[in-house]
Design a protein around this motif. Structure first.
Motif, PDB file in Angstrom:
ATOM      1  N   ILE A  88      -8.385  -6.883  -2.591  1.00  0.00           N
ATOM      2  CA  ILE A  88      -9.141  -7.337  -3.342  1.00  0.00           C
ATOM      3  C   ILE A  88      -9.181  -9.153  -2.828  1.00  0.00           C
ATOM      4  N   LEU A  89      -7.202  -9.473  -3.682  1.00  0.00           N
ATOM      5  CA  LEU A  89      -6.894 -10.870  -3.132  1.00  0.00           C
ATOM      6  C   LEU A  89      -6.923 -10.412  -1.217  1.00  0.00           C
ATOM      7  N   SER A  90      -6.152  -9.581  -0.758  1.00  0.00           N
ATOM      8  CA  SER A  90      -6.307 -10.022   1.087  1.00  0.00           C
ATOM      9  C   SER A  90      -7.773 -10.190   1.297  1.00  0.00           C
ATOM     10  N   ILE A  91      -8.802  -9.856   1.039  1.00  0.00           N
ATOM     11  CA  ILE A  91      -9.804  -9.848   1.924  1.00  0.00           C
ATOM     12  C   ILE A  91     -10.640 -10.929   1.498  1.00  0.00           C
ATOM     13  N   ILE A  92     -10.586 -11.050   0.129  1.00  0.00           N
ATOM     14  CA  ILE A  92     -11.175 -12.400  -0.510  1.00  0.00           C
ATOM     15  C   ILE A  92     -10.098 -14.059   0.564  1.00  0.00           C
ATOM     16  N   SER A  93      -8.924 -13.574   0.422  1.00  0.00           N
ATOM     17  CA  SER A  93      -8.438 -15.175   1.503  1.00  0.00           C
ATOM     18  C   SER A  93      -8.594 -14.646   2.619  1.00  0.00           C
ATOM     19  N   ASN A  94      -8.472 -13.330   3.513  1.00  0.00           N
ATOM     20  CA  ASN A  94      -9.063 -13.286   4.962  1.00  0.00           C
ATOM     21  C   ASN A  94     -10.619 -14.564   4.689  1.00  0.00           C
ATOM     22  N   GLU A  95     -11.599 -13.167   4.253  1.00  0.00           N
ATOM     23  CA  GLU A  95     -13.157 -13.988   4.326  1.00  0.00           C
ATOM     24  C   GLU A  95     -12.306 -15.730   4.137  1.00  0.00           C
ATOM     25  N   ALA A  96     -11.833 -16.275   3.185  1.00  0.00           N
ATOM     26  CA  ALA A  96     -11.220 -17.973   2.986  1.00  0.00           C
ATOM     27  C   ALA A  96     -10.521 -18.321   4.248  1.00  0.00           C
ATOM     28  N   SER A 131      -0.700   6.310 -12.782  1.00  0.00           N
ATOM     29  CA  SER A 131      -1.389   5.954 -11.963  1.00  0.00           C
ATOM     30  C   SER A 131      -2.726   5.055 -11.778  1.00  0.00           C
ATOM     31  N   LEU A 132      -2.996   4.899 -12.559  1.00  0.00           N
ATOM     32  CA  LEU A 132      -3.975   4.694 -12.838  1.00  0.00           C
ATOM     33  C   LEU A 132      -3.488   2.794 -12.332  1.00  0.00           C
ATOM     34  N   ILE A 133      -2.499   3.084 -13.140  1.00  0.00           N
ATOM     35  CA  ILE A 133      -1.687   1.194 -13.273  1.00  0.00           C
ATOM     36  C   ILE A 133      -1.071   0.988 -11.838  1.00  0.00           C
ATOM     37  N   LEU A 134      -1.153   1.681 -11.208  1.00  0.00           N
ATOM     38  CA  LEU A 134      -0.575   1.404 -10.483  1.00  0.00           C
ATOM     39  C   LEU A 134      -2.131   1.476  -8.911  1.00  0.00           C
ATOM     40  N   ASN A 135      -3.065   2.520  -9.461  1.00  0.00           N
ATOM     41  CA  ASN A 135      -4.254   1.814  -8.261  1.00  0.00           C
ATOM     42  C   ASN A 135      -5.228   0.928  -8.635  1.00  0.00           C
ATOM     43  N   LEU A 136      -4.822   0.115  -9.621  1.00  0.00           N
ATOM     44  CA  LEU A 136      -5.378  -1.603  -9.831  1.00  0.00           C
ATOM     45  C   LEU A 136      -4.803  -2.262  -8.945  1.00  0.00           C
ATOM     46  N   LEU A 137      -3.233  -2.023  -9.298  1.00  0.00           N
ATOM     47  CA  LEU A 137      -2.365  -3.317  -8.833  1.00  0.00           C
ATOM     48  C   LEU A 137      -2.806  -2.772  -7.235  1.00  0.00           C
ATOM     49  N   ARG A 138      -2.875  -1.120  -6.177  1.00  0.00           N
ATOM     50  CA  ARG A 138      -3.690  -1.425  -4.793  1.00  0.00           C
ATOM     51  C   ARG A 138      -4.769  -2.110  -5.088  1.00  0.00           C
ATOM     52  N   ASN A 139      -5.595  -1.634  -6.210  1.00  0.00           N
ATOM     53  CA  ASN A 139      -7.170  -2.542  -5.749  1.00  0.00           C
ATOM     54  C   ASN A 139      -7.243  -4.523  -5.805  1.00  0.00           C
ATOM     55  N   SER A 140      -6.129  -4.741  -6.457  1.00  0.00           N
ATOM     56  CA  SER A 140      -5.924  -6.273  -6.919  1.00  0.00           C
ATOM     57  C   SER A 140      -6.066  -7.059  -5.840  1.00  0.00           C
ATOM     58  N   TYR A 141      -4.022  -5.741  -4.589  1.00  0.00           N
ATOM     59  CA  TYR A 141      -4.096  -5.827  -3.614  1.00  0.00           C
ATOM     60  C   TYR A 141      -5.007  -6.447  -2.290  1.00  0.00           C
ATOM     61  N   LEU A 164       1.107  -1.185  -0.018  1.00  0.00           N
ATOM     62  CA  LEU A 164      -0.241  -0.021  -0.218  1.00  0.00           C
ATOM     63  C   LEU A 164       1.204   0.929  -0.157  1.00  0.00           C
ATOM     64  N   LYS A 165       2.669   1.454   0.663  1.00  0.00           N
ATOM     65  CA  LYS A 165       3.064   2.114   1.047  1.00  0.00           C
ATOM     66  C   LYS A 165       3.378   2.665  -0.561  1.00  0.00           C
ATOM     67  N   LEU A 166       3.549   1.380  -1.314  1.00  0.00           N
ATOM     68  CA  LEU A 166       4.301   1.900  -2.698  1.00  0.00           C
ATOM     69  C   LEU A 166       3.363   2.332  -3.520  1.00  0.00           C
ATOM     70  N   THR A 167       2.677   1.054  -3.629  1.00  0.00           N
ATOM     71  CA  THR A 167       0.997   2.148  -4.843  1.00  0.00           C
ATOM     72  C   THR A 167       0.947   2.838  -4.507  1.00  0.00           C
ATOM     73  N   ILE A 168       0.084   3.311  -3.249  1.00  0.00           N
ATOM     74  CA  ILE A 168      -0.306   5.500  -2.784  1.00  0.00           C
ATOM     75  C   ILE A 168       0.514   6.230  -2.672  1.00  0.00           C
ATOM     76  N   VAL A 204     -13.415  -0.621  -2.458  1.00  0.00           N
ATOM     77  CA  VAL A 204     -12.699  -1.265  -2.822  1.00  0.00           C
ATOM     78  C   VAL A 204     -12.999  -1.863  -4.028  1.00  0.00           C
ATOM     79  N   VAL A 205     -14.770  -1.558  -4.579  1.00  0.00           N
ATOM     80  CA  VAL A 205     -15.507  -2.634  -5.282  1.00  0.00           C
ATOM     81  C   VAL A 205     -15.241  -1.069  -6.816  1.00  0.00           C
TER      82      VAL A 205
END
Length: 251
Positions: free
Chosen positions: A148-156, A136-146, A89-93, A199-200
């Motif tokens: 989303i993956l974290s949220i799904i992983s934690n929920e699973a 900037s948008l590519i970095l934002n999407l990398l952050r979004n993907s990170y 998050l620090k890098l992408t944001i 996030v979505v």
């Protein structure tokens, strides 16, 4: 009566925000582009099309004026996010905000050129501006993907732990049949999307905007209709996040 008063207060509050006006003018800008594309073959609408193009240009210039000096805001925001504990998050944001700051600086140059204050190579600075926006948008999407993956992983993992706790009887090793079926991947995804709307929405907004700089840089070729539609979608999401800050992704 109270609801009408609350709505009026919310509208005044929205209009008082520079960011809110910018998003509204952006909606008008891309709405004009979409309607112009739709009516471009209608010879009887030439006068109306000319007015729409003027409106689109006016909204673009107005937004450039509203954003004047905002590059400093992004630099100050980057100085805050650089202290985030999560390295991704620090890098992408932080890098995204710096890229947005540079994008706006180039945008200021184009704005000054359009006003005749300075003479500049508009095509060159527009290209640089689009490159920074794209980065900037590519970095934002990398952050979004990170995210989303974290949220799904934690929920699973949470679902797995709940299922495991339900299978053991008094801490023993014998298993019992649980009444609740474990959630499937699609159900988990739906649950995560519903419970993490900021996030979505941010992901959809960034994906919609991604096409615009790619088209400006000649990497892809899309019609004015697609540009207008995607611009409308991302602008509507932007308006929603200003209207209801709870929908805005933070940090």
């Amino acid at each position: 009566m109270s609801s009408h008063s609350d709505l009026a207060t919310q509208i005044v509050k929205f209009g008082a925000q520079t960011n809110g006006r910018d998003k509204l003018f952006r909606l008008l800008q891309y709405g004009s582009k979409l309607i112009s594309w739709y009516l471009q073959t209608d010879q009887g609408k030439l006068d109306f099309l000319e007015k729409l193009k003027k409106l689109e240009t006016s909204m673009s210039m107005t937004r450039k004026l509203l954003r004047f000096g905002k590059s400093l805001d992004f630099i100050l925001a980057a100085l805050k996010t650089i202290h985030l504990s999560d390295p991704v998050l620090k890098l992408t944001i932080t890098m995204s905000k710096l890229a947005q700051s540079v994008f706006l600086i180039f945008d200021h140059i184009i704005f000054a050129h359009n006003l005749g204050i300075i003479k500049a190579d508009k095509e060159k600075w527009s290209r640089y501006s689009s490159q920074c926006w794209l980065f900037s948008l590519i970095l934002n999407l990398l952050r979004n993907s990170y995210d989303i993956l974290s949220i799904i992983s934690n929920e699973a993992k949470a679902q797995e732990n709940r299922q495991r706790r339900g299978q053991y009887v008094n801490g023993g090793i014998e298993h019992s049949v649980t009444s609740r079926k474990p959630m499937g991947r699609v159900q988990i995804l739906k649950k995560c999307c519903y419970e993490n709307q900021p996030v979505v929405l941010d992901f959809v907004k960034n994906m919609s905007d991604l096409v615009l700089p790619l088209n400006s840089l000649g990497k892809i070729k899309v019609s004015g209709g697609i540009q207008g539609s995607l611009g409308l979608l991302s602008s509507a999401i932007g308006i929603a996040t200003v209207w209801s800050p709870i929908l805005k992704l933070v940090p």
